[in-house]
Design an enzyme around this catalytic site. Structure first.
Site, mmCIF file in Angstrom:
data_model
loop_
_atom_site.group_PDB
_atom_site.id
_atom_site.type_symbol
_atom_site.label_atom_id
_atom_site.label_comp_id
_atom_site.label_asym_id
_atom_site.label_seq_id
_atom_site.Cartn_x
_atom_site.Cartn_y
_atom_site.Cartn_z
ATOM 1 N N THR A 72 0.759 -1.209 -0.208
ATOM 2 C CA THR A 72 0.165 0.113 -0.034
ATOM 3 C C THR A 72 0.840 1.290 0.011
ATOM 4 O OG1 THR A 72 -1.935 -1.135 1.184
ATOM 5 C CG2 THR A 72 -1.812 1.233 1.279
ATOM 6 N N ASP A 191 -9.616 -3.796 -0.037
ATOM 7 C CA ASP A 191 -8.520 -4.299 0.621
ATOM 8 C C ASP A 191 -8.628 -5.158 1.869
ATOM 9 O OD1 ASP A 191 -5.318 -4.437 0.762
ATOM 10 O OD2 ASP A 191 -5.704 -3.867 2.483
ATOM 11 N N ASP A 238 -4.018 0.672 -5.659
ATOM 12 C CA ASP A 238 -2.493 0.478 -5.326
ATOM 13 C C ASP A 238 -1.892 -0.852 -5.766
ATOM 14 O OD1 ASP A 238 -4.273 -0.248 -3.338
ATOM 15 O OD2 ASP A 238 -2.755 0.228 -1.819
ATOM 16 N N HIS A 339 -1.215 -9.262 -0.780
ATOM 17 C CA HIS A 339 -0.376 -8.870 -1.818
ATOM 18 C C HIS A 339 1.042 -8.422 -1.571
ATOM 19 C CE1 HIS A 339 -1.195 -4.860 0.123
ATOM 20 N NE2 HIS A 339 -2.359 -5.495 0.500
HETATM 21 ZN ZN LIG Z 1 -3.438 -1.438 -0.254
#
Ligand SMILES: [Zn+2]
Length: 477
Positions: A72, A191, A238, A339
């Site tokens: 992020t 997210d 992002d 991620h």
């Molecule tokens: Zn993020």
């Protein structure tokens, strides 16, 4: 004949001046929105009518290649600086800087030390230095004092502030007496739910629908404020998200003595700082530990990641394969979605949508780099970009009018940490404006000369007539 010429001159002058005024640099408006963790293909998971509305009347880039690591804070800073992580300095959500001897951690919001952010200059600073005003609603890092300043308007980060309140602030700033030209809006979803549920969960459907509803709300509010048709709206994210499993866990405690290293950042990219004299031992223990873990000495990190030349990148980097999770042991937190993986992986990519006077209509493009957003934003705002890793040329096909003059100047040379050189001024001088003014002035002068000549000529023939008139009685007499 003279009268025709007069009219042609007059029309030309009027036309040139009106073109000139239409070319006069206006105050273009840009609103950049990030829905955190919105993977590019979420658009097709459930009906997303509002996203598709923007797509139909604007531009759509299917996948955005973001930067490594696909986390992020590094990526949000790239979106507003155009720099790779090694150049902007926010190399992870959790960092240790051995030069500053300081730590940075998103987990406990220890992110407010200016020194971590000042290797780059975010766009809101450049915008304000150009005499404009910016407003940021919770965009990561916009409530940190960077190079001695904050955005003109900003909201201190507080995740409990609703989306509607953030939108209200953005609208208020864009419609105030001294309106902002640049707005940054951030929302934490999808997210949070992606981490919790995992992106493959059918329960993600309603989460994506909810984001679509929020976009619909933003569009309605922009229309109500009469901003929809005048503002350039950009919607991106992002990073994406990938499905993890408790069957795909790599436990560091199985391979390393915990007294031999400090774990700076965890998963899926473990940033490892060996204790004094323990580098070889730690590296050897980890190098062949697990088939789904690739271990790099700092100097061996692949060049394509642009993730080497910064003191905040630790001596050993262990990168998990997609869907694999790195933990010290099973007592650490585990999430079903994650991620941070290789930025070449499609599942790590977000999307890009834009709508507004600067963008084409119903145009789709396959891919772009997240570093290209920054020069695009500078172009839209008509401000001078500072050195960056992007290129306007890569994304100029999204624009409704071509930017031929700008293109040769918008490619920054490859920037490496420590060798960032200020480059040619990228601001596009409003040449069209000056040419318009000059041409307009010349035509006005020509028009005036012809007008005066015509006036004089129309007066001259009157003289003999007048003389003839007064001489008549004399003659008669
Ligand atoms: Zn993020």
């Amino acid at each position: 004949m003279t009268s025709n010429l007069l009219w042609v001159s007059f029309l030309l002058a009027a036309l040139t001046l009106s073109i000139t005024f239409s070319l006069q640099p206006d105050q273009p408006k840009v609103l950049l929105v990030s829905f955190d963790g919105f993977r590019w293909d979420y658009l097709y998971r459930v009906p997303t009518p509002h996203f598709h509305h923007v797509k139909e009347y604007g531009v759509h880039v299917k996948q955005v290649t973001n930067i490594f690591i696909t986390k992020t804070y590094p990526n949000h800073y790239t979106l507003i600086t155009g720099l790779f992580a090694e150049n902007h300095g926010i190399v992870a959500n959790d960092m240790f800087d051995p030069v500053l001897n300081k730590s940075f951690s998103l987990d406990n919001m220890n992110i407010y030390d200016s020194e971590f952010w000042e290797e780059a200059t975010p766009i809101w600073i450049t915008n304000q230095r150009a005499g404009h005003t910016s407003g940021a609603a919770m965009w990561p890092g916009t409530d940190v004092k960077i190079h001695k300043s904050f955005p003109t308007y900003y909201m201190p980060y507080n995740e409990s502030v609703s989306f509607e309140e953030r939108v209200a602030k953005i609208i208020e700033w864009f419609t105030s007496k001294e309106p902002i030209n640049l707005g940054l809006l951030y929302w934490e979803e999808p997210d949070d739910m992606g981490h919790l549920l995992g992106p493959d969960s059918p329960l993600m459907g309603p989460v994506i629908s909810d984001i679509d509803q929020r976009l619909g709300y933003l569009i309605r509010m922009l229309k109500k404020a009469k901003l929809w048709n005048v503002l350039n709206l950009i919607i991106t994210s992002d990073h994406g998200m990938t499905q993890c499993s408790e069957e795909r866990i790599i436990e560091l405690d199985q391979y390393l003595d915990k007294d031999h290293y400090t774990l700076i950042d965890k998963s899926p990219v473990a940033a490892i700082l060996p204790k004094e004299g323990r580098f070889d031992e730690v590296y050897e223990a980890l190098a062949h530990a697990h088939p789904n873990l690739t271990v790099y000495k700092k100097e061996e990190i692949p060049d394509r990641w642009h993730y080497k030349h910064n003191s905040r990148i630790q001596p050993i980097l262990a990168v998990a394969d997609e869907g694999w999770y790195i933990l010290r042991n099973k007592s650490d937190d585990f999430l079903l979605g994650n991620h941070g993986y290789d930025n070449a992986l499609a599942e790590m990519h977000p999307m890009f949508l834009a709508h507004g006077p600067a963008f084409r209509k119903n145009f789709t493009k396959e891919a772009m780099n997240s570093t290209d957003l920054y020069p695009l934003l500078c172009h839209l705002l008509n401000i001078t970009a500072v050195p960056h890793n992007g290129s306007l040329r890569n994304v100029q096909d999204l624009l409704s009018s071509p930017t031929p003059r700008a293109s040769p100047y918008t490619q920054s040379p490859p920037l490496l940490h420590g060798s960032v050189k200020p480059r040619e001024n990228e601001q596009e001088e409003p040449y069209a404006y000056f040419i318009g003014v000059s041409l307009g002035s010349i035509i006005v002068i020509v028009f005036l000369i012809i007008f005066i000549k015509h006036l004089i000529r129309s007066q001259i023939p009157a003289l003999p007539d007048f003389q003839a008139e007064i001489s008549q009685p004399l003659l008669q007499a």
